[in-house]
Design a protein around this motif. Structure first.
Motif, short mmCIF file in Angstrom:
data_model
loop_
_atom_site.label_atom_id
_atom_site.label_comp_id
_atom_site.label_asym_id
_atom_site.label_seq_id
_atom_site.Cartn_x
_atom_site.Cartn_y
_atom_site.Cartn_z
N GLY A 87 12.57 -2.90 6.65
CA GLY A 87 12.70 -4.03 5.73
C GLY A 87 13.94 -4.89 5.99
O GLY A 87 14.42 -5.58 5.10
N GLU A 116 11.03 -4.23 -5.20
CA GLU A 116 10.12 -5.11 -4.46
C GLU A 116 10.75 -6.49 -4.36
O GLU A 116 11.07 -7.11 -5.38
N GLY A 117 10.89 -6.99 -3.15
CA GLY A 117 11.55 -8.28 -2.93
C GLY A 117 10.78 -9.46 -3.48
O GLY A 117 11.36 -10.46 -3.90
N ASP A 162 -9.16 -4.65 9.14
CA ASP A 162 -9.83 -4.46 10.42
C ASP A 162 -9.97 -2.98 10.71
O ASP A 162 -10.26 -2.57 11.82
N SER A 163 -9.74 -2.16 9.69
CA SER A 163 -10.19 -0.77 9.80
C SER A 163 -10.97 -0.49 8.52
O SER A 163 -10.93 -1.27 7.57
N VAL A 175 16.29 -5.70 -1.17
CA VAL A 175 17.36 -4.78 -0.76
C VAL A 175 17.95 -5.27 0.56
O VAL A 175 17.20 -5.54 1.51
N THR A 189 1.21 -7.01 2.21
CA THR A 189 0.32 -7.69 3.15
C THR A 189 -0.88 -8.33 2.45
O THR A 189 -1.26 -9.45 2.76
N ILE A 240 0.84 -1.21 0.00
CA ILE A 240 0.00 0.00 0.00
C ILE A 240 0.87 1.25 0.00
O ILE A 240 0.67 2.18 -0.78
N SER A 241 1.89 1.27 0.88
CA SER A 241 2.63 2.53 1.02
C SER A 241 3.56 2.79 -0.16
O SER A 241 3.69 3.93 -0.61
N TYR A 254 8.45 -11.06 6.53
CA TYR A 254 7.66 -11.86 5.60
C TYR A 254 8.03 -13.35 5.67
O TYR A 254 7.24 -14.20 5.31
N TRP A 287 -3.41 2.72 8.62
CA TRP A 287 -2.02 2.87 8.23
C TRP A 287 -1.85 3.94 7.15
O TRP A 287 -0.98 4.82 7.21
C1 LIG Z 1 -3.66 -9.58 8.23
C2 LIG Z 1 -3.42 -8.12 8.36
C3 LIG Z 1 -4.49 -7.22 8.34
C4 LIG Z 1 -4.26 -5.86 8.46
N1 LIG Z 1 -5.33 -5.01 8.45
C5 LIG Z 1 -5.11 -3.69 8.59
C6 LIG Z 1 -6.20 -2.76 8.58
O1 LIG Z 1 -7.35 -3.12 8.45
N2 LIG Z 1 -5.92 -1.45 8.73
C7 LIG Z 1 -4.66 -1.00 8.88
O2 LIG Z 1 -4.45 0.20 9.00
N3 LIG Z 1 -3.61 -1.85 8.88
C8 LIG Z 1 -3.81 -3.17 8.74
N4 LIG Z 1 -2.75 -4.02 8.75
C9 LIG Z 1 -1.42 -3.49 8.77
C10 LIG Z 1 -0.96 -3.49 7.30
O3 LIG Z 1 0.16 -4.26 7.15
C11 LIG Z 1 -0.84 -2.11 6.76
O4 LIG Z 1 -2.07 -1.46 6.83
C12 LIG Z 1 -0.40 -2.01 5.30
O5 LIG Z 1 -0.90 -3.03 4.49
C13 LIG Z 1 1.08 -1.99 5.27
O6 LIG Z 1 1.42 -1.58 3.98
P1 LIG Z 1 2.91 -1.32 3.59
O7 LIG Z 1 2.94 -1.13 2.13
O8 LIG Z 1 3.49 -0.24 4.42
O9 LIG Z 1 3.66 -2.66 4.02
P2 LIG Z 1 3.46 -4.17 3.44
O10 LIG Z 1 2.07 -4.43 3.05
O11 LIG Z 1 4.07 -5.03 4.47
O12 LIG Z 1 4.34 -4.13 2.14
C14 LIG Z 1 5.75 -4.01 2.22
C15 LIG Z 1 6.35 -4.48 0.92
O13 LIG Z 1 7.75 -4.23 1.00
C16 LIG Z 1 8.46 -5.37 0.54
N5 LIG Z 1 9.77 -5.39 1.21
C17 LIG Z 1 10.00 -5.47 2.54
N6 LIG Z 1 11.33 -5.45 2.78
C18 LIG Z 1 11.94 -5.37 1.57
C19 LIG Z 1 13.31 -5.34 1.18
N7 LIG Z 1 14.31 -5.37 2.07
N8 LIG Z 1 13.59 -5.26 -0.16
C20 LIG Z 1 12.58 -5.22 -1.08
N9 LIG Z 1 11.27 -5.28 -0.75
C21 LIG Z 1 10.96 -5.34 0.57
C22 LIG Z 1 7.58 -6.55 0.91
O14 LIG Z 1 7.86 -7.67 0.09
C23 LIG Z 1 6.17 -5.97 0.68
O15 LIG Z 1 5.71 -6.19 -0.61
C24 LIG Z 1 -2.95 -5.38 8.61
C25 LIG Z 1 -1.88 -6.29 8.64
C26 LIG Z 1 -2.10 -7.63 8.53
C27 LIG Z 1 -0.94 -8.56 8.57
#
Ligand SMILES: Cc1cc2nc3c(=O)[nH]c(=O)nc-3n(C[C@H](O)[C@H](O)[C@H](O)COP(=O)(O)OP(=O)(O)OC[C@H]3O[C@@H](n4cnc5c(N)ncnc54)[C@H](O)[C@@H]3O)c2cc1C
Length: 498
Positions: A352, A37-38, A57-58, A105, A45, A15-16, A146, A393
């Motif tokens: 990460g 992206e790894g 869950d939000s 990375v 997630t 997402i981010s 992960y 988030w």
């Molecule tokens: C089951 C579940 C339900 C959730 N529900 C909610 C919700 O309802 N509301 C809420 O606010 N939050 C929720 N969360 C928290 C949720 O993780 C975040 O909301 C959001 O999805 C995180 O997004 P992100 O892109 O920051 O991280 P992630 O979704 O974790 O994505 C990170 C990405 O970075 C990549 N990455 C990581 N390290 C490296 C590296 N070293 N090199 C290259 N790539 C890398 C990973 O492969 C991944 O694709 C939930 C989490 C889980 C586990």
């Protein structure tokens, strides 16, 4: 060979990371950037977790992006719908071609001389080494490991004749229809899984060591759906988003300031949903105050309904050992099981898992202090997207992305190459970064940076304050120090490739 260079490298396509790419394209159109992206797929997630019933869950009006309306009638959405939203966002905004999949990375080293990061990558299954450089590193890598879930040792597990599964590693061949299932845990994952499994399992037991605060909310937001019928999608989305931001802030403040009242309100809801005769005191009344740990949400009370219908039971006890046929508890009771699901949580990982060095010195995260919840003291040209723990988030990540774009534009307009948060105010006291007392936070505290006792080092976990500071506050606030690369580094700064 001269490594390929980018103005910005984003790490992670969840997402981010996807949000960061859209913001960069819109607000810093001249910049070259790529997403590393790894994994082989985007979504993070929402692609990784495949257990039955996986959902947010939000609400999606705040978990969705500020720039792209969530238009499905479900406010609490299933994992596949969220993944589809992310894929469509990436496609619509032309982000996909920017993603380099299978690029994990491992290390980033900053050189003040050339004002750039050298980023070490392992590519593909063979972990082929690749080196890239960038002027700014934007880490959007989420917050957990992960490869590993949190799996406390279950004594005797090797004797169990059924299967033991961790929800993070759920596969299509896990069978539960007609079987007796025990789910260990009562956090967000457990309360999602239990009603979903109970639809076809012969019986599901939710086994918890201690209870969690659980609140039921409607799966569909009637006001949002009504607004969408009469208003343009963007306006309806913006209004619902604000309504939910304010409601979320109000509920959080209520829990923090009037915990006794909040407890009474939550318990009244649980009692009403479970009906008379259920031991709510034992199974649904935690010892901590609401929001001292993340509050769990169940859509339309599905968990309570499954308990009331007799398909689910709740047991609050400790595991003595796993037996051939189930779980033996300290109380002496035995829970028969064909399938055990250990919904025992996540293993946290910061940045990460990257090893970060500045001018040859390794950065030790606990010795750094988070600046505006997104940069680190003493670490130049690096930002991280870390969302709220008490709200969606994406609310914070959207603001972080906007701020990073402001910062990049500020530096370009003034000819700066580097910015580094410097904490030299002795009146700023160090404090733990995350206030939650949840198990996964406690386990990982030693890995986190600190926060400071006052601005801009304090993490407010408050969307309204962050919006004010990040969108409208001064970039040049005295704590963020700007500099130019050493003379002679101009050659190094010229892009080798775009
Ligand atoms: C089951 C579940 C339900 C959730 N529900 C909610 C919700 O309802 N509301 C809420 O606010 N939050 C929720 N969360 C928290 C949720 O993780 C975040 O909301 C959001 O999805 C995180 O997004 P992100 O892109 O920051 O991280 P992630 O979704 O974790 O994505 C990170 C990405 O970075 C990549 N990455 C990581 N390290 C490296 C590296 N070293 N090199 C290259 N790539 C890398 C990973 O492969 C991944 O694709 C939930 C989490 C889980 C586990």
């Amino acid at each position: 060979m001269v490594p390929e260079h980018f103005d910005v490298l984003v790490i992670g396509a969840g997402i981010s990371g996807i949000g960061a790419a859209v913001h960069l394209q819109a607000r810093c159109p001249g910049r070259t950037f790529a997403i590393l992206e790894g994994r082989e797929r985007l979504g993070g997630t929402w692609d990784l977790f495949r257990y039955p019933g996986i959902r947010s869950d939000s609400d999606m009006y705040t978990l969705g992006y500020s720039f792209r309306p969530w238009t499905s009638p479900q406010a609490i959405a299933g994992g596949p719908a969220i993944l589809a939203y992310l894929e469509e966002t990436a496609r619509e905004h032309g982000v996909e071609p920017r993603i380099r999949f299978g690029h994990r990375v491992t290390r980033a080293s900053w050189s003040s001389g050339s004002a750039r990061w050298t980023v070490e990558v392992e590519r593909g299954a063979a972990c082929e080494p690749v080196r890239l450089t960038c002027s700014f590193l934007f880490v959007c890598a989420g917050y957990y490991d992960y490869e590993r879930g949190h799996a406390p040792e279950l004594p005797g597990a090797e004797r169990f004749r059924g299967r033991i599964v961790h929800p993070q590693f759920w596969t299509d061949d896990v069978a539960w229809a007609g079987r007796r299932v025990v789910v260990i845990g009562s956090g967000a994952t457990a309360v999602t899984l239990v009603p979903a499994l109970a639809r076809t399992a012969s019986h599901v037991t939710m086994l918890q060591r201690s209870p969690t605060w659980i609140v039921s909310l409607p799966e569909e937001d009637r006001l949002a759906n009504a607004l969408r019928r009469v208003l343009p999608a963007k306006l309806a989305y913006a209004l619902t988003r604000w309504k939910n931001v304010l409601l979320g802030l109000f509920l959080y403040q209520l829990c923090q300031r009037r915990p006794a009242l909040a407890k009474r309100m939550i318990l009244r809801g649980v009692r009403r949903a479970l009906g008379p005769g259920f031991d709510v005191e034992r199974h649904f009344t935690p010892s901590y105050d609401p929001w001292d740990q993340r509050l769990c949400l169940v859509p339309d009370g599905d968990l309570f309904e499954a308990i009331r219908g007799g398909r689910v039971s709740v047991v609050t006890d400790r595991i003595e050992r796993i037996t051939e046929t189930g779980i033996r508890l300290r109380s002496g009771e035995e829970l028969p099981a064909d399938l055990i699901v250990s919904a025992t949580g996540l293993e946290m990982k910061f940045l990460g898992g990257l090893e970060v060095a500045v001018d040859g010195a390794r950065v030790e995260l606990p010795k750094t202090t988070a600046y505006k919840g997104m940069m680190l003291s003493g670490v130049p040209n690096l930002a991280m997207a870390v969302g709220y723990t008490n709200a969606s988030w994406t609310l914070k990540c959207d603001l972080t992305c906007e701020y990073v774009c402001r910062l990049l534009n500020h530096m370009e307009a003034r000819g700066f190459d580097a910015c580094r948060p410097e904490l030299d105010d002795p009146s700023v006291r160090p404090e733990p970064l995350i206030g939650l007392r949840s198990g996964y936070v406690e386990r990982a505290r030693r890995l986190f940076p600190m926060q400071g006792s006052k601005r801009p080092w304090r993490l407010y976990q408050n969307y309204l304050l962050d919006r004010l500071v990040l969108r409208h506050g001064r970039v040049d606030d005295g704590a963020l120090r700007f500099s130019r690369a050493a003379p002679g580094a101009a050659e190094a700064k010229r892009p080798a490739a775009a």
